[in-house]
Structures are given as C-alpha cells and as structure tokens.
Design an enzyme around this catalytic site. Structure first.
Site, PDB file in Angstrom:
ATOM      1  N   ASP A   7       0.967  -1.102  -0.150  1.00  0.00           N
ATOM      2  CA  ASP A   7      -0.125  -0.037  -0.019  1.00  0.00           C
ATOM      3  C   ASP A   7       0.785   1.311  -0.064  1.00  0.00           C
ATOM      4  OD1 ASP A   7      -2.519   1.433   0.388  1.00  0.00           O
ATOM      5  OD2 ASP A   7      -1.728   1.777   2.412  1.00  0.00           O
ATOM      6  N   ASP A   9      -0.257   5.131   0.818  1.00  0.00           N
ATOM      7  CA  ASP A   9      -0.356   6.184   1.898  1.00  0.00           C
ATOM      8  C   ASP A   9      -0.482   5.646   3.320  1.00  0.00           C
ATOM      9  OD1 ASP A   9      -1.824   8.870   0.269  1.00  0.00           O
ATOM     10  OD2 ASP A   9      -1.615   7.047  -0.479  1.00  0.00           O
ATOM     11  N   ASP A 169      -1.846  -0.799   5.787  1.00  0.00           N
ATOM     12  CA  ASP A 169      -1.649  -0.068   7.336  1.00  0.00           C
ATOM     13  C   ASP A 169      -3.310   0.101   7.795  1.00  0.00           C
ATOM     14  OD1 ASP A 169      -2.312   3.241   6.857  1.00  0.00           O
ATOM     15  OD2 ASP A 169      -2.471   1.770   5.038  1.00  0.00           O
TER      16      ASP A 169
END
Length: 223
Positions: A7, A9, A169
């Site tokens: 991922d 961001d 995240d």
C-alpha cells in the site's frame, strides 16, 4: 516469481500533511476555514479524500453526500498541485524495498489513490523506478478490498498472485489480503498503528529493517 506488494499512503509514506492541505483548501472555498489539523487528523487523511471531506462537513454539522461529491474533484486538483510539499517516506522504507528487490522479489504498489496521482507522487519523490508495477484506485473497475487489484499488481510484476504478500496499514489492506488468500503484514508506525494487532494479520511490522526477513519467513525466498 514471489512478489511483495505495498500500500502507499500510511504504509510506505506519510502523505497526510499534503492531503489535509488539499482538504482544507476545499473547506476554505466553502467559507469554513481550515477544519482539519495535520497534527491530530493524520489518521483521517490516510483514509482518503472523501473521508476527509465527510469529517469536515460533519464537524460543521453540514454533512451532505452531494457536497462531498461536488468538492472531491477540487480536492484532487488541489492535492495534485502540491503533492509532495510535506510527504516523506517512513524511515527505512526505500532501503527495505531495495533489499527485497536485491533478494529477487518483485516489488510493486497497490493503492486506493488514483493511479495518476500515485504516479505523480512517486515521480516527485524520485522513487518510481524502485517499483516494478503500480495499480491505483481507478486502474481496474474495482478497488481494494476487492482482491483483483492486488492480484493484478502481482501479475504485472511477473509473479504468481498466490505467492505474494501485502504490506499495508488498514482493515482495507487486511481484508484485501484475506480475500486473495495471501498473507498480510500491517505496519504499526502509522497513525492507526495501535489498532493493527486487532486485525490479526499474519505479521506486524514495527521497523522496515525487519521486513525482508519477515517476507522470507512468510513466503520464502524467490527461488
């Protein structure tokens, strides 16, 4: 080939400052002033543009889905105009990416940021060449947590989608990996880090220096 898909961001980079600046530009246009604070709202920012607009309007007591849709293109434009003013990679992120590549893994990005903006950001940070593939929110007709973007990233890397691991995240990343039937590693150093253990990923990552050996333990060497 075994592949490692990140991922973007909140996983590889802290993009919250520039995202919040773009959202606040929208709120100022509404006559409301800056409604989000980079110091306290990073977690909201890393959930995306519409999430920021929703939060700001809710704080105003003026939540309206139509207004969110109206301002979302303006937010994207403002973000694109100043995409890397405050954004930084998390410590050790690019070193870990380089080590994974050196060990023979294909390394790519699967993000819910629009593809063109993700490309722009990586180019601005001088890091696009470190990743063999990039799939964004609008690359396919579906986005995470649908597993298709993750699987497509692995394919573009020349890998077997069943022999990949997703580094993320959020619950979105956890659910994407689960739907694809592959391991997930969730980072604990982002704004929502303390919540990651409850999502029960295959592993938690506290320091990027640990990632290459962790990947090897989860999916083996690329051989």
């Amino acid at each position: 080939m075994r592949t490692v898909v990140f991922d973007l961001d909140g996983t590889l980079a802290d993009t919250s400052g520039d995202l919040i600046a773009a959202a606040n530009a929208c709120f100022r246009d509404m006559g409301a002033g800056d409604l989000l604070d980079a110091a306290t709202d990073a977690g909201i920012a890393l959930r995306g543009g519409k999430r920021m607009l929703t939060e700001g309007l809710t704080r105003l007591g003026r939540m309206d889905a139509a207004v969110v849709e109206q301002y979302y293109p303006m937010l994207l434009e403002a973000y694109g105009d100043a995409i890397a003013e405050h954004t930084v990679f998390y410590p050790g992120a690019l070193d870990a990416v380089g080590e994974l590549s050196a060990r023979g893994y294909g390394v790519g990005i699967c993000t819910n940021k629009p593809e063109a903006l993700a490309e722009q950001l990586l180019q601005a940070l001088g890091a696009r060449a470190a990743f063999g593939a990039l799939v964004g929110a609008d690359t396919l007709p579906v986005r995470k947590p649908d597993p298709a973007p993750l699987m497509e990233t692995a394919r573009r890397l020349g890998g077997d989608p069943a022999r990949t691991v997703l580094i993320g995240d959020s619950d979105t990343d956890r659910n994407t990996a689960r739907a694809a039937g592959v391991p997930s590693v969730l980072v604990t150093f982002g704004p929502s880090g303390e919540d990651m253990a409850a999502l029960e990923p295959e592993a938690l990552l506290h320091d990027f220096a640990d990632l290459p050996d962790l990947v090897q333990a989860l999916i083996g060497r690329n051989s």
